[in-house]
Design a protein around this motif. Structure first.
Motif, PDB file in Angstrom:
ATOM      1  N   VAL A  77       0.860  -1.182   0.000  1.00  0.00           N
ATOM      2  CA  VAL A  77       0.000   0.000   0.000  1.00  0.00           C
ATOM      3  C   VAL A  77       0.896   1.231   0.000  1.00  0.00           C
ATOM      4  O   VAL A  77       1.709   1.421   0.909  1.00  0.00           O
ATOM      5  N   ALA A  78       0.771   2.046  -1.039  1.00  0.00           N
ATOM      6  CA  ALA A  78       1.529   3.300  -1.142  1.00  0.00           C
ATOM      7  C   ALA A  78       0.623   4.452  -0.724  1.00  0.00           C
ATOM      8  O   ALA A  78      -0.559   4.494  -1.092  1.00  0.00           O
ATOM      9  N   CYS A  79       1.184   5.398   0.018  1.00  0.00           N
ATOM     10  CA  CYS A  79       0.366   6.495   0.527  1.00  0.00           C
ATOM     11  C   CYS A  79       1.178   7.788   0.579  1.00  0.00           C
ATOM     12  O   CYS A  79       2.369   7.818   0.266  1.00  0.00           O
ATOM     13  N   ALA A  80       0.481   8.862   0.971  1.00  0.00           N
ATOM     14  CA  ALA A  80       1.113  10.142   1.339  1.00  0.00           C
ATOM     15  C   ALA A  80       2.045  10.675   0.258  1.00  0.00           C
ATOM     16  O   ALA A  80       1.638  10.847  -0.888  1.00  0.00           O
ATOM     17  N   ALA A  81       3.319  10.939   0.604  1.00  0.00           N
ATOM     18  CA  ALA A  81       4.241  11.602  -0.318  1.00  0.00           C
ATOM     19  C   ALA A  81       4.497  10.798  -1.585  1.00  0.00           C
ATOM     20  O   ALA A  81       4.836  11.362  -2.624  1.00  0.00           O
ATOM     21  N   HIS A  82       4.344   9.477  -1.537  1.00  0.00           N
ATOM     22  CA  HIS A  82       4.519   8.658  -2.740  1.00  0.00           C
ATOM     23  C   HIS A  82       3.556   9.067  -3.851  1.00  0.00           C
ATOM     24  O   HIS A  82       3.850   8.861  -5.032  1.00  0.00           O
ATOM     25  N   LEU A  83       2.412   9.635  -3.461  1.00  0.00           N
ATOM     26  CA  LEU A  83       1.370   9.966  -4.427  1.00  0.00           C
ATOM     27  C   LEU A  83       1.308  11.466  -4.710  1.00  0.00           C
ATOM     28  O   LEU A  83       0.348  11.949  -5.302  1.00  0.00           O
ATOM     29  N   SER A  84       2.351  12.184  -4.306  1.00  0.00           N
ATOM     30  CA  SER A  84       2.386  13.636  -4.429  1.00  0.00           C
ATOM     31  C   SER A  84       3.350  14.066  -5.536  1.00  0.00           C
ATOM     32  O   SER A  84       4.530  13.696  -5.514  1.00  0.00           O
ATOM     33  N   GLU A  85       2.851  14.849  -6.491  1.00  0.00           N
ATOM     34  CA  GLU A  85       3.720  15.391  -7.543  1.00  0.00           C
ATOM     35  C   GLU A  85       4.813  16.262  -6.937  1.00  0.00           C
ATOM     36  O   GLU A  85       5.959  16.252  -7.389  1.00  0.00           O
ATOM     37  N   GLN A  86       4.467  17.005  -5.904  1.00  0.00           N
ATOM     38  CA  GLN A  86       5.418  17.912  -5.274  1.00  0.00           C
ATOM     39  C   GLN A  86       6.594  17.160  -4.642  1.00  0.00           C
ATOM     40  O   GLN A  86       7.697  17.678  -4.540  1.00  0.00           O
ATOM     41  N   HIS A  87       6.359  15.929  -4.237  1.00  0.00           N
ATOM     42  CA  HIS A  87       7.405  15.113  -3.621  1.00  0.00           C
ATOM     43  C   HIS A  87       7.952  14.058  -4.575  1.00  0.00           C
ATOM     44  O   HIS A  87       8.589  13.096  -4.143  1.00  0.00           O
ATOM     45  N   GLY A  88       7.713  14.238  -5.868  1.00  0.00           N
ATOM     46  CA  GLY A  88       8.358  13.406  -6.877  1.00  0.00           C
ATOM     47  C   GLY A  88       7.555  12.208  -7.358  1.00  0.00           C
ATOM     48  O   GLY A  88       8.067  11.407  -8.145  1.00  0.00           O
ATOM     49  N   MET A  89       6.300  12.051  -6.926  1.00  0.00           N
ATOM     50  CA  MET A  89       5.441  10.926  -7.339  1.00  0.00           C
ATOM     51  C   MET A  89       6.224   9.609  -7.294  1.00  0.00           C
ATOM     52  O   MET A  89       6.302   8.848  -8.252  1.00  0.00           O
ATOM     53  N   THR A  90       6.801   9.339  -6.121  1.00  0.00           N
ATOM     54  CA  THR A  90       7.746   8.237  -5.990  1.00  0.00           C
ATOM     55  C   THR A  90       7.086   6.857  -5.988  1.00  0.00           C
ATOM     56  O   THR A  90       7.791   5.840  -5.966  1.00  0.00           O
ATOM     57  N   VAL A  91       5.764   6.799  -6.057  1.00  0.00           N
ATOM     58  CA  VAL A  91       5.107   5.509  -6.280  1.00  0.00           C
ATOM     59  C   VAL A  91       5.611   4.879  -7.574  1.00  0.00           C
ATOM     60  O   VAL A  91       5.681   3.640  -7.695  1.00  0.00           O
ATOM     61  N   ASN A  92       5.997   5.726  -8.522  1.00  0.00           N
ATOM     62  CA  ASN A  92       6.508   5.203  -9.800  1.00  0.00           C
ATOM     63  C   ASN A  92       7.813   4.431  -9.614  1.00  0.00           C
ATOM     64  O   ASN A  92       8.100   3.503 -10.374  1.00  0.00           O
ATOM     65  N   GLN A  93       8.617   4.823  -8.608  1.00  0.00           N
ATOM     66  CA  GLN A  93       9.849   4.096  -8.337  1.00  0.00           C
ATOM     67  C   GLN A  93       9.553   2.706  -7.784  1.00  0.00           C
ATOM     68  O   GLN A  93      10.244   1.738  -8.120  1.00  0.00           O
ATOM     69  N   ILE A  94       8.534   2.603  -6.944  1.00  0.00           N
ATOM     70  CA  ILE A  94       8.140   1.296  -6.409  1.00  0.00           C
ATOM     71  C   ILE A  94       7.766   0.357  -7.551  1.00  0.00           C
ATOM     72  O   ILE A  94       8.190  -0.806  -7.600  1.00  0.00           O
TER      73      ILE A  94
END
Length: 381
Positions: A42-59
């Motif tokens: 489960v990805a949440c919070a900053a992982h889903l934020s453009e401002q924080h780099g949308m880091t869900v894409n790295q996962i």
């Protein structure tokens, strides 16, 4: 375990930030590999934020399937009220996610507010919680209270040092539920291939010159009004380092985090140093740069846990990490310009560089992920 699943236990890993995911990635792979475990993410919070780099894409790029997403943040607001509302929104989102996924256990790392929301939800849904990095002390952040709260909600505990195992037991947890496994960040150091300098320079569009400073400065959530003042002192101290390369990673999604990132970007733009701001480097680039660095600077836990294991001196500023176990290569200083300059001078000296290269770590030997996966499969919830 649920009826009909005697041979397989489903472990739901919750991750909210790029730093925490970097620590969890090896644990997630060990769960995937284990014949009696099934991984959910489960990805949440900053992982889903453009401002924080949308880091869900790295996962996803790393080969993991993201089973659910829980949006929590308001990118336009990082006030205390917004953080409190994010927790409320997170609880609602985790309730839907956990209800749909029906995990046998929820695995959480650390002490952030999004992890608190996940823990509260799992507790109320009667889902066992396994917690990594409990028992630690960080006197300068609200994380301190959150970490201990999650400990009291958890059933299974994975601590990073013997002293932390003892503290969790002192908090009333059953000794046979508390395992000292070391810090998962040390596993990542050992297993993640490091990028060569030439590749990093091309990727970052930056010519790296000595000394190399890797900087991360997070909000000090229990020190009102001090964060930006301390940041200006750090800017002035760095400006006096001739010919330095300063690579600065983004602050996390806490109160004042956006203000810090904006101030750093402005400083980078006008600094005479060879400076670069990157919202999120990802684990491989971050650790590759750490391997090249002459010093790690700021108030991140990576300076306390990972940098010593890589043989790199740390200048740890202020109270955010106060209370954590220290290696000899960590230099603590207050947040004044004079103190930071003195600490930088010491960190960059030949004698201290030699000391740091001994790689004296107090956080285990790099077998954490395997030990966690084994206990997740064998433990009787």
């Amino acid at each position: 375990m649920k009826q009909g699943q005697a041979q397989t236990r489903t472990i739901c890993v919750v991750t909210g930030t790029r730093a925490e995911y970097g620590l969890l990635s090896n644990v997630m792979r060990e769960i995937q590999k284990h014949p009696n475990l099934q991984l959910q993410v489960v990805a949440c919070a900053a992982h889903l934020s453009e401002q924080h780099g949308m880091t869900v894409n790295q996962i996803i790029a790393d080969g993991f399937h993201v089973d659910a997403r829980v949006a929590m943040l308001n990118d336009a607001d990082d006030s205390q009220l917004a953080v409190a509302k994010a927790v409320a929104k997170g609880i609602a989102g985790f309730a839907d996610a956990f209800n749909a996924l029906q995990p046998d256990c929820v695995l959480l790392l650390g002490d952030r507010y999004e992890i608190l929301a996940a823990a509260e939800t799992a507790l109320l849904l009667n889902i066992p919680i396994a917690h990594i990095h409990g028992g630690e002390v960080t006197e300068g952040a609200v994380d301190e209270a959150i970490r201990h709260a999650i400990t009291k909600m958890a059933t299974l505990h994975f601590t990073a040092a013997k002293a932390y195992q003892n503290r969790v037991i002192q908090m009333g947890e059953q000794p046979d539920c508390v395992f000292n496994v070391g810090a998962p960040g040390l596993d990542v150091i050992q297993t993640l291939p490091k990028l060569p300098q030439a590749e990093l320079e091309q990727d970052l569009n930056l010519n790296i010159s000595r000394p190399v400073c890797l900087v991360t400065y997070h909000p000090v959530t229990w020190s009102k009004g001090k964060g930006l003042e301390a940041l200006n002192a750090l800017f002035k101290a760095l400006d006096n380092l001739q010919n330095a390369t300063v690579i600065w990673t983004g602050a996390n999604a806490d109160e004042q985090g956006q203000q810090i990132n904006q101030a750093v970007q402005e400083w980078v733009q006008f600094s005479s140093l060879n400076a670069l701001f990157v919202t999120s480097l990802g684990s491989q680039r971050y650790l590759s740069l750490m391997a090249l660095a002459d010093t790690v600077i700021g108030n991140s836990s990576s300076g306390i846990i990972e940098a010593p294991a890589m043989g790199v001196p740390t200048v740890n500023i202020g109270s955010r990490q106060q209370g954590r176990l220290r290696s000899p290569s960590v230099i603590d200083c207050d947040d004044s310009q004079v103190a930071i300059e003195s600490a930088l001078k010491k960190a960059l000296s030949a004698d201290f560089q030699k000391l740091a290269q001994q790689k004296l770590s107090v956080y285990g030997s790099g077998q954490t992920a395997h030990l966690i996966a084994k206990q997740l499969a064998d433990f009787s919830f």
